[in-house]
Design a protein around this motif. Structure first.
Motif, short mmCIF file in Angstrom:
data_model
loop_
_atom_site.label_atom_id
_atom_site.label_comp_id
_atom_site.label_asym_id
_atom_site.label_seq_id
_atom_site.Cartn_x
_atom_site.Cartn_y
_atom_site.Cartn_z
N LEU A 134 4.30 5.11 2.32
CA LEU A 134 4.47 3.84 1.61
C LEU A 134 4.50 4.04 0.10
O LEU A 134 5.36 3.48 -0.60
N ASN A 135 3.56 4.84 -0.40
CA ASN A 135 3.43 4.97 -1.86
C ASN A 135 4.65 5.58 -2.51
O ASN A 135 5.06 5.17 -3.61
N GLU A 136 5.24 6.58 -1.88
CA GLU A 136 6.36 7.25 -2.53
C GLU A 136 7.61 6.36 -2.60
O GLU A 136 8.55 6.68 -3.32
N ARG A 137 7.60 5.25 -1.88
CA ARG A 137 8.71 4.28 -1.92
C ARG A 137 8.34 3.02 -2.69
O ARG A 137 9.18 2.14 -2.90
N SER A 138 7.07 2.91 -3.09
CA SER A 138 6.57 1.63 -3.63
C SER A 138 7.12 1.29 -5.00
O SER A 138 7.48 0.14 -5.26
N LEU A 139 7.14 2.26 -5.91
CA LEU A 139 7.58 1.95 -7.27
C LEU A 139 9.03 1.51 -7.29
O LEU A 139 9.39 0.53 -7.95
N THR A 186 0.31 -2.19 -5.18
CA THR A 186 1.23 -1.06 -5.09
C THR A 186 2.18 -1.20 -3.91
O THR A 186 3.40 -1.03 -4.04
N GLN A 187 1.65 -1.54 -2.75
CA GLN A 187 2.43 -1.48 -1.51
C GLN A 187 3.06 -2.80 -1.09
O GLN A 187 3.77 -2.84 -0.09
N SER A 188 2.84 -3.88 -1.85
CA SER A 188 3.31 -5.18 -1.36
C SER A 188 4.83 -5.30 -1.33
O SER A 188 5.38 -5.90 -0.40
N ALA A 189 5.53 -4.77 -2.30
CA ALA A 189 6.99 -4.91 -2.31
C ALA A 189 7.64 -4.14 -1.16
O ALA A 189 8.56 -4.64 -0.51
N ILE A 190 7.18 -2.92 -0.90
CA ILE A 190 7.74 -2.16 0.21
C ILE A 190 7.33 -2.79 1.54
O ILE A 190 8.10 -2.80 2.51
N THR A 191 6.11 -3.36 1.61
CA THR A 191 5.70 -4.07 2.81
C THR A 191 6.61 -5.26 3.09
O THR A 191 7.00 -5.51 4.24
N ALA A 192 7.00 -5.98 2.04
CA ALA A 192 7.89 -7.13 2.21
C ALA A 192 9.23 -6.70 2.78
O ALA A 192 9.82 -7.39 3.62
N GLU A 193 9.75 -5.57 2.33
CA GLU A 193 11.01 -5.07 2.87
C GLU A 193 10.87 -4.75 4.36
O GLU A 193 11.76 -5.03 5.17
N HIS A 198 -2.56 -1.56 -11.70
CA HIS A 198 -2.07 -0.18 -11.66
C HIS A 198 -1.20 0.03 -10.44
O HIS A 198 -1.63 -0.26 -9.32
N MET A 199 0.01 0.52 -10.62
CA MET A 199 0.86 0.93 -9.50
C MET A 199 0.43 2.32 -9.07
O MET A 199 0.90 3.34 -9.58
N ALA A 200 -0.51 2.35 -8.13
CA ALA A 200 -1.26 3.58 -7.83
C ALA A 200 -0.55 4.45 -6.80
O ALA A 200 -1.12 4.81 -5.76
N THR A 201 0.68 4.83 -7.07
CA THR A 201 1.43 5.63 -6.12
C THR A 201 0.86 7.03 -5.95
O THR A 201 1.15 7.71 -4.97
N GLU A 202 0.02 7.46 -6.90
CA GLU A 202 -0.58 8.79 -6.79
C GLU A 202 -1.75 8.82 -5.83
O GLU A 202 -2.18 9.90 -5.38
N GLN A 203 -2.27 7.67 -5.45
CA GLN A 203 -3.47 7.61 -4.62
C GLN A 203 -3.09 7.69 -3.14
O GLN A 203 -3.08 6.70 -2.42
N VAL A 204 -2.82 8.90 -2.70
CA VAL A 204 -2.34 9.12 -1.33
C VAL A 204 -3.46 9.52 -0.38
O VAL A 204 -3.20 9.75 0.80
N PHE A 205 -4.68 9.59 -0.87
CA PHE A 205 -5.80 9.97 -0.01
C PHE A 205 -6.60 8.74 0.40
O PHE A 205 -6.63 7.74 -0.32
N PRO A 206 -7.25 8.78 1.57
CA PRO A 206 -8.03 7.63 2.04
C PRO A 206 -9.11 7.20 1.06
O PRO A 206 -9.48 7.94 0.14
#
Length: 437
Positions: free
Chosen positions: A125-130, A395-402, A60-68
């Motif tokens: 991170l999430n809002e840029r991840s997808l 979810t966050q691996s591609a933006i982390t790589a950038e 799941h590309m969990a970009t909606e999960q912005v809470f801890p």
């Protein structure tokens, strides 16, 4: 000065500018990004690339999960976590003494100011991840592996309606795209779900991958095409050198100008060896159950609010995932927790899911108490860090790589070097190693 009782092994050539420890999604995506910036990259892992937590994630590309990963309710849940071995959130009582310092930090991070900082960092991170994933998969001609069709959170008890409305309000406050669906909307979109479901929240800016393992292998092949080398070696220790950093494996010692620590739940010891800082990294043990005969049940990922697990459609079946267990890296897996997911699914569909041929799995998710990863460049640029993404690793691996490619800077060993990424990369301040003192 070296300790004569622990002689330093002779250095060996790695023929790499950057050594990456860890061949999960964060390590593999970073390797590809770094190679495209002109670096010679060597990736080391004791397993085949992608065989750790990346293999078994929920997809799941969990970009909606912005809470801890936890809120104040964790204090009320602690007795149940200790007593119920099949609960959605479980703490092994034998592991409690080791987990207490981490849990204490987690509770302290629930105070208003650090909680807001965590939410802001996750959201950045999430809002840029997808979009980052769409860029990455398009660059390897594999856009079809990601379905950006949204995801759905459903509820089935009337008393849950107020919780759903409260969650919708919190999501809107964080500018997370969300739609309130009634029973009829659910039936139109996913007609095999039970009529007993009362409604839910649909998140249009999310998605899922068709097969996490296929995503990893596709990226590994692309990385190899860019010159990245993957070696299956067990890392024993790391150290700084005058030229950069060195790693000792069962095959000897290798040195490079930079080293990226990206080995998920196993990153704390290596980080301490290189930086002198001990990070409060613990492990969420996650389970899944793969149902090979149910690939056509759902059009997108569906999560149950009350039952607290997720169901993701994939090429190879339906993946049930989502339980969390704190028991460390050494305890054997309790595969009954994986099979419990099938029992949890009963009643969510008009006809029960077929578990014939189902396969269980357990993996380690690396978690920090503020729910933010460490993404940083330290030790005068000799050490890069990328770990601690908990259940948002996919979810966050591609933006982390950038971000890692930007931190490393341009290399010198490519005919054409990919230019720097866009100016909309998030600030690294929330993810710095220094936040842990």
């Amino acid at each position: 000065m070296s300790d004569p009782s622990h002689p330093v092994p002779p250095e060996t050539e790695s023929n790499a500018d950057i050594i990456i420890v860890g061949a999960g999604l964060v390590g593999v995506t970073s390797a590809l990004a770094l190679a495209r910036r002109g670096h010679r990259v060597l990736v080391l892992d004791k397993q085949e690339p992608g065989r750790g937590a990346s293999y078994g994630n929920a997809g799941h590309m969990a970009t909606e999960q912005v809470f801890p990963i936890a809120d104040a309710s964790i204090l009320r849940s602690l007795p149940g976590m200790l007593m119920d071995p099949m609960g959605p959130l479980r703490l092994d009582w034998k592991y409690l003494p080791r987990a207490l310092p981490w849990l204490t930090r987690l509770v302290l991070n629930l105070r208003p100011t650090p909680f807001r900082q965590s939410v802001a960092g996750i959201r950045a991170l999430n809002e840029r991840s997808l979009a980052a994933w769409q860029r990455l998969l398009a660059s390897v001609d594999s856009s079809h592996l990601l379905k950006a069709d949204g995801s759905l959170l459903v509820y089935e008890k009337p008393e849950s309606h107020s919780k759903l409305e409260a969650l919708e309000s919190r999501m809107r406050e964080q500018q997370v795209p969300v739609e309130l669906w009634d029973r009829e909307a659910i039936q139109r979109a996913a007609p095999q779900l039970s009529d007993a479901l009362l409604g839910g929240l649909f998140f249009p800016a999310t998605g899922h991958v068709l097969d996490p393992w296929r995503v990893v292998t596709t990226l590994v092949e692309a990385a190899r095409h860019e010159g990245v080398r993957f070696e299956q070696e067990t890392v024993q220790s790391t150290r700084l050198t005058a030229k950069g950093a060195a790693v000792t494996t069962h095959a000897g010692e290798r040195e490079a100008g930079q080293m990226l620590v990206a080995c998920g739940a196993h990153s704390a010891d290596l980080t301490a060896q290189l930086t002198g800082k001990r990070v409060p990294l613990d492990t969420e043990r996650g389970y899944h159950l793969m149902l090979p005969r149910e690939s056509d049940r759902l059009p997108f990922a569906v999560t149950s609010l009350e039952r607290r697990f997720i169901m993701t459609p994939m090429e190879t079946g339906l993946r049930l995932a989502g339980t969390v267990e704190f028991a460390g890296l050494e305890a054997p897996p309790n595969m009954g927790r994986a099979w419990q997911l099938h029992r949890l699914s009963r009643g969510l569909f008009k006809a029960d899911l077929d578990a014939e041929g189902a396969t269980p799995w357990m993996g380690f998710r690396p978690s920090l108490p503020d729910s933010l990863p460490i993404i940083d460049r330290v030790c005068d640029g000799r050490v890069l860090l990328a770990f601690g993404h908990h259940h948002l690793g996919l979810t966050q691996s591609a933006i982390t790589a950038e971000l890692i490619a930007e931190l490393a800077g341009p290399g010198e060993h490519a005919a054409t070097v990919t230019p720097p990424y866009r100016d909309d990369l998030p600030s690294l301040e929330p993810y710095r190693l220094s936040r842990f003192g």
